[in-house]
Design an enzyme around this catalytic site. Sequence first.
Site, mmCIF file in Angstrom:
data_model
loop_
_atom_site.group_PDB
_atom_site.id
_atom_site.type_symbol
_atom_site.label_atom_id
_atom_site.label_comp_id
_atom_site.label_asym_id
_atom_site.label_seq_id
_atom_site.Cartn_x
_atom_site.Cartn_y
_atom_site.Cartn_z
ATOM 1 C CB THR A 141 -5.120 8.941 7.703
ATOM 2 O OG1 THR A 141 -3.530 9.273 8.403
ATOM 3 C CG2 THR A 141 -4.781 9.586 6.131
ATOM 4 C CE LYS B 127 -1.809 -1.791 3.700
ATOM 5 N NZ LYS B 127 -2.381 -1.841 4.959
ATOM 6 N N GLY C 281 -6.516 4.280 11.129
ATOM 7 C CA GLY C 281 -6.948 3.336 10.494
ATOM 8 C C GLY C 281 -7.380 3.188 9.732
ATOM 9 C CB THR C 282 -6.266 4.451 6.030
ATOM 10 O OG1 THR C 282 -5.054 4.484 6.772
ATOM 11 C CG2 THR C 282 -6.350 5.983 6.342
ATOM 12 N N GLY C 283 -5.883 1.562 6.709
ATOM 13 C CA GLY C 283 -5.178 -0.052 7.073
ATOM 14 C C GLY C 283 -6.258 -1.038 7.366
ATOM 15 C CB CYS C 284 -8.488 -1.188 10.755
ATOM 16 S SG CYS C 284 -6.605 -0.789 11.740
HETATM 17 N N1 LIG Z 1 -4.144 10.205 2.232
HETATM 18 C C1 LIG Z 1 -4.822 9.521 1.621
HETATM 19 N N2 LIG Z 1 -5.690 9.570 0.361
HETATM 20 C C2 LIG Z 1 -5.530 8.124 -0.232
HETATM 21 N N3 LIG Z 1 -5.568 7.434 -0.485
HETATM 22 C C3 LIG Z 1 -4.928 7.586 1.327
HETATM 23 C C4 LIG Z 1 -3.984 7.724 1.890
HETATM 24 N N4 LIG Z 1 -4.056 7.643 2.915
HETATM 25 C C5 LIG Z 1 -4.065 6.489 2.965
HETATM 26 N N5 LIG Z 1 -4.505 6.106 1.663
HETATM 27 C C6 LIG Z 1 -5.260 4.204 1.366
HETATM 28 O O1 LIG Z 1 -5.703 3.653 2.216
HETATM 29 C C7 LIG Z 1 -4.782 2.625 1.872
HETATM 30 C C8 LIG Z 1 -4.304 2.056 3.630
HETATM 31 O O2 LIG Z 1 -3.282 2.692 3.073
HETATM 32 P P1 LIG Z 1 -1.870 2.715 3.940
HETATM 33 O O3 LIG Z 1 -0.857 3.351 3.348
HETATM 34 O O4 LIG Z 1 -2.586 4.283 5.214
HETATM 35 O O5 LIG Z 1 -2.008 1.513 5.247
HETATM 36 P P2 LIG Z 1 -1.741 1.761 7.012
HETATM 37 O O6 LIG Z 1 -0.488 2.397 7.120
HETATM 38 O O7 LIG Z 1 -1.717 0.081 7.294
HETATM 39 O O8 LIG Z 1 -2.992 2.237 7.603
HETATM 40 P P3 LIG Z 1 -2.687 2.409 9.579
HETATM 41 O O9 LIG Z 1 -2.362 3.382 9.919
HETATM 42 O O10 LIG Z 1 -4.013 1.625 9.460
HETATM 43 O O11 LIG Z 1 -2.055 1.104 9.818
HETATM 44 C C9 LIG Z 1 -4.442 2.722 0.892
HETATM 45 O O12 LIG Z 1 -5.640 1.821 -0.314
HETATM 46 C C10 LIG Z 1 -3.656 3.829 1.239
HETATM 47 O O13 LIG Z 1 -3.184 3.830 -0.321
HETATM 48 C C1 LIG Z 2 -5.476 -1.830 17.737
HETATM 49 C C2 LIG Z 2 -4.829 -0.848 16.842
HETATM 50 N N1 LIG Z 2 -4.812 -1.995 15.447
HETATM 51 C C3 LIG Z 2 -4.621 -1.118 14.378
HETATM 52 C C4 LIG Z 2 -4.255 0.156 14.014
HETATM 53 C C5 LIG Z 2 -3.452 0.409 12.364
HETATM 54 O O1 LIG Z 2 -4.164 1.532 12.828
HETATM 55 C C6 LIG Z 2 -3.995 0.816 15.403
HETATM 56 N N2 LIG Z 2 -4.064 2.286 15.579
HETATM 57 N N3 LIG Z 2 -4.707 0.369 16.664
#
Ligand SMILES: Nc1ncnc2c1ncn2[C@@H]1O[C@H](COP(=O)(O)OP(=O)(O)OP(=O)(O)O)[C@@H](O)[C@H]1O
Ligand SMILES: Cc1ncc(CO)c(N)n1
Length: 274
Positions: free
Chosen positions: A204, A173, A206-209
Amino acid sequence: MKKVLSIAGSDCSGGAGIQADLKTFSAHGVFGMSVIVSVVAENTSRVIAIQDITPDMIEKQIDAVFEDIEVDAVKIGMLSTEPCMKAVAKKLEQYKPNNVVIDPVMYAKNGCPLMDPNSIDALIQVILPYADLLTPNIPEAEKISNIEIINTEDMKTAAKLIYDMGCKNVLVKGGHAIGDALDILYSGKEFYYFESQRIDTQNTHGTGCTFSSAIASNLALGMTMPAAVDQAKEYITTAIKHSLNIGKGNGPTHHFYDLYKNGLHIKKSEGDLC
Ligand SMILES: Nc1ncnc2c1ncn2[C@@H]1O[C@H](COP(=O)(O)OP(=O)(O)OP(=O)(O)O)[C@@H](O)[C@H]1O
Ligand SMILES: Cc1ncc(CO)c(N)n1
């Protein structure tokens, strides 16, 4: 109704972890279930403390779900230590669920660690082989593949290296990159590209979750892997566009069913939407 299980940590502030997963499941019209691996005292700005659930209790929660309910997909999030990983892996081996999406969570958006850095080898050896899809962000992909990622070619190289470690698909990602938000899926045969404009927001958390739970929901609903990722990309982009100014740090994404149904064409609502 399709049934999807999240095995992850609890975020009491509601934006990430199990809470984001369950909101995402509901928005997709699937029945959500949860096995809590860690209780995290966190908010939009910081992680205050982490209390892991015992491996025995993790196993018992997984047994409680699988002995009773047919599970169509599993999303796995925060696994903070090797004993948690081993407990989850033992049960994945026993129940062999379909559609396992693993988000190898290492840090919260604010940089606070959520996984013991000494557990990276266990993550690779014990958990990664169970992934139908592994969804590392760029820092996580760097840690797992042991290469530095500075451009798209590096994302592809990392995806290949991670695929060779034994998962069936890898999605690197690009949320942490500069420029458009490009994610790259590698299936072992082909690369697929999912791109959206970068949204200018600090919300952003929790975007990955949210993204991995949307993919798991779509797989449970019968989509192919590329289609599931494509639809989930639309969902996460919309959820970030409508993210909420809640808290003092990185606010959460927003989930509601109409938002999913109407995709990117939803009109902005009144109230506290950004
Ligand atoms: N500012 C943004 N604008 C558009 N898309 C975004 C943005 N930030 C993240 N994304 C998208 O959100 C999704 C999650 O990616 P991201 O890299 O943020 O996950 P992460 O770092 O694992 O998140 P988390 O904070 O939950 O651990 C991907 O599709 C990424 O491209
Ligand atoms: C519990 C938990 N899982 C995943 C993330 C990553 O976004 C977070 N901040 N907290």
